[in-house]
Write an enzyme that holds these catalytic residues in place. Sequence first.
Site, PDB file in Angstrom:
ATOM      1  CG  HIS A  70      -1.945   1.049   1.251  1.00 30.44           C
ATOM      2  ND1 HIS A  70      -3.203   0.860   1.784  1.00 30.44           N
ATOM      3  CD2 HIS A  70      -1.928   2.327   0.824  1.00 30.44           C
ATOM      4  CE1 HIS A  70      -3.909   1.978   1.676  1.00 30.44           C
ATOM      5  NE2 HIS A  70      -3.146   2.891   1.099  1.00 30.44           N
TER       6      HIS A  70
ATOM      7  CD  GLU B  27      -4.115  -2.496   0.841  1.00 31.94           C
ATOM      8  OE1 GLU B  27      -4.976  -3.378   0.605  1.00 31.94           O
ATOM      9  OE2 GLU B  27      -3.779  -2.173   1.987  1.00 31.94           O
TER      10      GLU B  27
ATOM     11  CG  HIS C  63      -8.283  -2.205   8.918  1.00 35.04           C
ATOM     12  ND1 HIS C  63      -7.361  -1.367   8.335  1.00 35.04           N
ATOM     13  CD2 HIS C  63      -8.441  -1.763  10.186  1.00 35.04           C
ATOM     14  CE1 HIS C  63      -6.991  -0.438   9.204  1.00 35.04           C
ATOM     15  NE2 HIS C  63      -7.623  -0.662  10.342  1.00 35.04           N
TER      16      HIS C  63
END
Length: 239
Positions: free
Chosen positions: A45, A72, A192
């Site tokens: 990310h 991401e 998450h």
Amino acid sequence: MESVRLSVNINKIALIRNSRGANLPDLTQIARDCEAFGAQGITVHPRPDERHVRFDDLPLLQATVRTEFNIEGNPDPRFLREVMQVKPHQATLVPDGPQALTSDQGWDTAKHHDFLVDVVAQLQSVGTRVSIFVDAEERFVEGAKRVGADRIEFYTGHYAKVFPSNPIEAVKKHVHCAKLAVELGLGINAGHDLNLKNLSFYKDQVQGLMEVSIGHALVCDALYYGLQNTIQMYLRQLN
């Protein structure tokens, strides 16, 4: 039934590397090792300040990863340009701002419909599968379908927070929205704050779950158990 795939997010490894300004740990070697230890994908990310993975890491990782490479992030112009050059297997679109400490909510896929339609089409034009990070709400899942996404990724932060006191309540919306996603033909990812305590329950409850992306908890566990053993522990939760 096919097991849920584990994609290891190596952002925290990059954070350790960046803290000393050299190439230790070597991010590409870590990616190779994670795959050798059983990971079925590698996630990164890159953020605008590049405090974790840097944009110049992306081509090196693309050349290294032999399973699935997932990038991401918030699709601002730089992110979109860099990702389209690398052409990963999957791009996960996350609406985190430049100063966000971590991703803490999904897209309002109705409010950002036109923007997402354009971004999804651009990424798909280079052969990249597109997943959209959403909260477990019907309208956001339906909106993801309307913008042309291939998959959704459920934000599981709220699930992880509620899980210790009320697992059934924590997962209820995810169960409902997963059924809707399957009906709409959307693949389902999740991520998450998933960890060794809450992962197996989530996997057992959520119909159609294909992939989880786990970084922070897995790296924390690896400090105690070692990276190879930790990846195997997470895979056992998914199998």
